[in-house]
Design a protein around this motif. Structure first.
Motif, PDB file in Angstrom:
ATOM      1  N   VAL A  45     -17.563  -8.933 -24.159  1.00 54.56           N
ATOM      2  CA  VAL A  45     -18.724  -8.027 -24.130  1.00 54.56           C
ATOM      3  C   VAL A  45     -18.273  -6.583 -23.946  1.00 54.56           C
ATOM      4  CG1 VAL A  45     -20.817  -7.402 -22.835  1.00 54.56           C
ATOM      5  CG2 VAL A  45     -20.360  -9.811 -23.407  1.00 54.56           C
ATOM      6  N   ARG A  49     -18.849  -3.666 -26.758  1.00 57.00           N
ATOM      7  CA  ARG A  49     -19.632  -2.482 -26.391  1.00 57.00           C
ATOM      8  C   ARG A  49     -18.845  -1.205 -26.687  1.00 57.00           C
ATOM      9  NH1 ARG A  49     -22.064  -4.516 -20.569  1.00 57.00           N
ATOM     10  NH2 ARG A  49     -23.922  -5.556 -21.390  1.00 57.00           N
ATOM     11  N   ASN A 113     -26.124  -5.195 -31.704  1.00 56.71           N
ATOM     12  CA  ASN A 113     -25.323  -4.265 -30.895  1.00 56.71           C
ATOM     13  C   ASN A 113     -26.157  -3.661 -29.771  1.00 56.71           C
ATOM     14  OD1 ASN A 113     -23.253  -4.774 -32.695  1.00 56.71           O
ATOM     15  ND2 ASN A 113     -23.378  -2.788 -33.707  1.00 56.71           N
ATOM     16  N   LEU A 116     -26.767  -6.232 -27.069  1.00 58.27           N
ATOM     17  CA  LEU A 116     -25.558  -6.456 -26.276  1.00 58.27           C
ATOM     18  C   LEU A 116     -25.345  -5.299 -25.309  1.00 58.27           C
ATOM     19  CD1 LEU A 116     -23.148  -8.401 -25.878  1.00 58.27           C
ATOM     20  CD2 LEU A 116     -21.862  -6.893 -27.416  1.00 58.27           C
ATOM     21  N   ALA A 130     -25.405 -13.246 -23.013  1.00 56.99           N
ATOM     22  CA  ALA A 130     -25.355 -12.106 -23.932  1.00 56.99           C
ATOM     23  C   ALA A 130     -24.383 -12.392 -25.075  1.00 56.99           C
ATOM     24  CB  ALA A 130     -24.942 -10.844 -23.180  1.00 56.99           C
ATOM     25  N   ARG A 131     -23.249 -12.934 -24.732  1.00 51.81           N
ATOM     26  CA  ARG A 131     -22.266 -13.251 -25.768  1.00 51.81           C
ATOM     27  C   ARG A 131     -22.781 -14.332 -26.705  1.00 51.81           C
ATOM     28  NH1 ARG A 131     -15.938 -14.863 -24.922  1.00 51.81           N
ATOM     29  NH2 ARG A 131     -15.478 -15.213 -27.120  1.00 51.81           N
ATOM     30  N   TYR A 134     -25.053 -13.083 -29.258  1.00 51.59           N
ATOM     31  CA  TYR A 134     -24.465 -12.028 -30.090  1.00 51.59           C
ATOM     32  C   TYR A 134     -23.409 -12.522 -31.085  1.00 51.59           C
ATOM     33  CZ  TYR A 134     -21.955  -7.685 -31.139  1.00 51.59           C
ATOM     34  OH  TYR A 134     -21.362  -6.621 -31.773  1.00 51.59           O
ATOM     35  N   GLU A 135     -22.439 -13.243 -30.583  1.00 52.56           N
ATOM     36  CA  GLU A 135     -21.196 -13.457 -31.332  1.00 52.56           C
ATOM     37  C   GLU A 135     -21.391 -14.139 -32.687  1.00 52.56           C
ATOM     38  OE1 GLU A 135     -16.644 -15.025 -30.580  1.00 52.56           O
ATOM     39  OE2 GLU A 135     -18.199 -15.600 -29.153  1.00 52.56           O
TER      40      GLU A 135
END
Length: 169
Positions: A45, A49, A113, A116, A130-131, A134-135
């Protein structure tokens, strides 16, 4: 200048810029994301970022990102006006593919983005969530951008070759 030398700086700029964008996206696909994928959530993360912040703040990146789209459209228009139909058709198709990468960026990658960036990092659970959100979607969208830019690059290269053959005749 030789008869086969490129005489259309806009087409050359569109082709080079598309190649740069394809290279950037491909670098994330085959280099950055696999390496980060092996890192723990906190490091993943934090690294994403920082990477996103760096690109968001980079005027050169923004100029390249949007400038390639404009240059590709202008190249297609110039080729059409010069009655280079096949080259113009390829450049228009390249603009469409590059446009797909822009739409994917704006509609998928940038919102991911932002989420995140805004995600809490107060706990290991929050970082893992969060990951997880997102990933995989980010990587899929990036693969679309990569494929679109590589396709656009092939088309623009073909337009340049077609234009050179037409000039040499």
């Amino acid at each position: 200048m030789s008869p086969t030398a490129p005489k259309d700086p806009v087409l050359v700029a569109a082709t080079l810029g598309t190649g740069l964008m394809a290279g950037l996206y491909l670098t994330f696909d085959i280099g950055v994301m696999p390496v980060l994928g092996r890192r723990e959530d906190e490091r993943f993360v934090a690294a994403m970022r920082r990477a996103n912040d760096a690109l968001d703040d980079d005027a050169a990146f923004g100029t390249l990102f949007l400038g390639v789209f404009v240059a590709t459209g202008l190249a297609a228009r110039g080729l059409a006006r010069a009655n280079r139909r096949d080259a113009a058709r390829r450049a228009r198709a390249a603009a469409g593919l590059y446009g797909l990468s822009v739409v994917t960026t704006v509609c998928v990658n940038l919102p991911l983005n932002r989420r995140l960036r805004a995600a809490p990092d107060a706990s290991a659970t929050a970082l893992a969530e969060a990951r997880a959100a997102y990933e995989v979607p980010w990587r899929r969208a990036n693969a679309v951008r990569t494929a679109a830019c590589l396709g656009a690059l092939a088309l623009l290269t073909g337009a340049m070759a077609n234009r050179r053959r037409a000039v040499a005749r």
